[in-house]
Write a protein that holds these residues in place. Structure first.
Motif, PDB file in Angstrom:
ATOM      1  N   CYS A  62       0.861  -1.183   0.000  1.00 28.74           N
ATOM      2  CA  CYS A  62       0.000   0.000   0.000  1.00 28.74           C
ATOM      3  C   CYS A  62       0.895   1.230   0.000  1.00 28.74           C
ATOM      4  CB  CYS A  62      -0.910   0.011   1.226  1.00 28.74           C
ATOM      5  SG  CYS A  62      -1.826  -1.540   1.474  1.00 28.74           S
ATOM      6  N   ILE A  94      -3.490   8.463   6.802  1.00 24.42           N
ATOM      7  CA  ILE A  94      -3.734   7.038   6.587  1.00 24.42           C
ATOM      8  C   ILE A  94      -4.679   6.831   5.411  1.00 24.42           C
ATOM      9  CG2 ILE A  94      -4.630   4.919   7.635  1.00 24.42           C
ATOM     10  CD1 ILE A  94      -1.994   5.883   8.823  1.00 24.42           C
ATOM     11  N   GLY A  95      -5.631   7.747   5.249  1.00 27.26           N
ATOM     12  CA  GLY A  95      -6.585   7.643   4.166  1.00 27.26           C
ATOM     13  C   GLY A  95      -5.978   7.788   2.787  1.00 27.26           C
ATOM     14  N   GLN A  96      -4.706   8.198   2.696  1.00 23.28           N
ATOM     15  CA  GLN A  96      -4.051   8.362   1.404  1.00 23.28           C
ATOM     16  C   GLN A  96      -3.371   7.079   0.914  1.00 23.28           C
ATOM     17  OE1 GLN A  96      -4.281  10.858  -0.579  1.00 23.28           O
ATOM     18  NE2 GLN A  96      -5.207  12.409   0.739  1.00 23.28           N
ATOM     19  N   ASP A  98      -3.006   3.649  -0.698  1.00 22.54           N
ATOM     20  CA  ASP A  98      -3.770   2.923  -1.707  1.00 22.54           C
ATOM     21  C   ASP A  98      -3.127   1.550  -1.909  1.00 22.54           C
ATOM     22  OD1 ASP A  98      -5.268   2.016  -3.795  1.00 22.54           O
ATOM     23  OD2 ASP A  98      -4.675   3.577  -5.215  1.00 22.54           O
ATOM     24  N   THR A 105      -7.639  -1.959   0.981  1.00 23.08           N
ATOM     25  CA  THR A 105      -7.400  -0.576   1.399  1.00 23.08           C
ATOM     26  C   THR A 105      -8.281  -0.217   2.585  1.00 23.08           C
ATOM     27  OG1 THR A 105      -6.764   0.083  -0.835  1.00 23.08           O
ATOM     28  CG2 THR A 105      -7.464   1.828   0.669  1.00 23.08           C
ATOM     29  N   ALA A 106      -9.560  -0.589   2.516  1.00 21.44           N
ATOM     30  CA  ALA A 106     -10.487  -0.313   3.619  1.00 21.44           C
ATOM     31  C   ALA A 106     -10.073  -1.056   4.882  1.00 21.44           C
ATOM     32  CB  ALA A 106     -11.907  -0.702   3.210  1.00 21.44           C
ATOM     33  N   ARG A 109      -7.016   0.727   6.529  1.00 20.28           N
ATOM     34  CA  ARG A 109      -7.413   1.953   7.217  1.00 20.28           C
ATOM     35  C   ARG A 109      -8.135   1.646   8.526  1.00 20.28           C
ATOM     36  NH1 ARG A 109      -9.705   5.227   1.860  1.00 20.28           N
ATOM     37  NH2 ARG A 109      -7.680   5.343   0.776  1.00 20.28           N
ATOM     38  N   LYS A 110      -8.980   0.626   8.496  1.00 17.54           N
ATOM     39  CA  LYS A 110      -9.698   0.245   9.717  1.00 17.54           C
ATOM     40  C   LYS A 110      -8.735  -0.299  10.767  1.00 17.54           C
ATOM     41  CE  LYS A 110     -13.500  -2.671  11.376  1.00 17.54           C
ATOM     42  NZ  LYS A 110     -14.546  -3.651  10.977  1.00 17.54           N
ATOM     43  N   ALA A 114      -7.856   4.646  11.399  1.00 16.21           N
ATOM     44  CA  ALA A 114      -7.769   5.916  10.676  1.00 16.21           C
ATOM     45  C   ALA A 114      -8.811   6.926  11.146  1.00 16.21           C
ATOM     46  CB  ALA A 114      -7.910   5.678   9.180  1.00 16.21           C
ATOM     47  N   ASP A 115      -9.979   6.466  11.582  1.00 18.09           N
ATOM     48  CA  ASP A 115     -11.010   7.402  12.036  1.00 18.09           C
ATOM     49  C   ASP A 115     -10.580   8.149  13.292  1.00 18.09           C
ATOM     50  OD1 ASP A 115     -12.626   6.701   9.944  1.00 18.09           O
ATOM     51  OD2 ASP A 115     -13.822   5.249  11.090  1.00 18.09           O
ATOM     52  N   PRO A 118      -5.965   9.802  12.274  1.00 20.59           N
ATOM     53  CA  PRO A 118      -5.920   9.886  10.808  1.00 20.59           C
ATOM     54  C   PRO A 118      -4.531  10.035  10.202  1.00 20.59           C
ATOM     55  CG  PRO A 118      -6.687  11.957  11.745  1.00 20.59           C
ATOM     56  CD  PRO A 118      -6.596  10.990  12.882  1.00 20.59           C
TER      57      PRO A 118
END
Length: 211
Positions: A62, A94-96, A98, A105-106, A109-110, A114-115, A118
């Protein structure tokens, strides 16, 4: 005649003695005055960071490139005259990252929360010495602090420093585990797909100059 020879010999010994004293006091200072004791790096936007790992089925990578914020990296030779005290960090959302796979990817992030947290940061603390700028590849060890998922941990990272056509490249890689940051690797499909605990973080920083 004897007195004249004695006077000449005494003059020669005094001259040699004075020269030795001059070299012993001046030589090291001349070297230090011409040595580089500071560095200032600007991280260029085409740098990138990769998180890679594997599961019981396949491997994954990633990447986040050109989208992170970077403070200037500054260094000053420490009191020991060799090691370099560093300041500066690179931060990446973290959302960047890929992974070239929507579900993976999801999941990443989880897993990295990431929430709630971030950003990931690599903060540079020290280098074992100044890197060489002779055009070859130099290998140096640095100390960094990784900030990830609410944890802040120090690590030693082996880095390579090399010249490019437009500047210099600093590359570092280290193996981590999810447990290092109090995380659990994701599981999918009823636990049949299991991501291994170990993962690698690799950064490739393109720099504007050597020191």
């Amino acid at each position: 005649m004897k007195a004249t020879c004695y006077t000449r010999l005494l003059s020669i010994f005094l001259y040699i003695g004075a020269l030795c004293v001059f070299v012993s006091f001046k030589g090291p200072n001349l070297g230090f005055e011409h040595a580089t004791s500071e560095l200032h790096w600007t991280v260029l936007p085409n740098s990138f960071i990769t998180i890679s790992g594997s599961s019981n089925i396949n491997t994954f990578g990633c990447e986040a490139s050109g989208v992170f914020q970077a403070e200037p990296l500054r260094g000053m030779v420490a009191k020991d005259g060799v090691s370099v005290n560093m300041k500066g960090a690179i931060r990446i959302a973290i959302g960047q990252f890929d992974c070239n796979h929507r579900m993976l990817t999801a999941d990443l992030r989880k897993t990295l929360k990431a929430d709630a947290y971030p950003e990931m940061a690599i903060r540079f603390m020290s280098l074992e010495r100044m890197p060489l700028c002779d055009g070859g590849t130099d290998y140096i060890t640095g100390k960094v602090i990784i900030e990830l998922a609410g944890q802040r941990k120090p690590f030693n990272i082996r880095c390579s420093f090399s010249k490019t056509s437009t500047g210099y490249r600093l590359e570092g890689s280290r193996a981590f585990s999810f447990a290092d940051f109090d995380l659990s690797p994701p599981k999918k499909a009823g636990g049949l797909v299991k991501v291994k605990d170990d993962f690698d973080v690799t950064f490739t920083l393109l720099l504007n100059n050597c020191h």
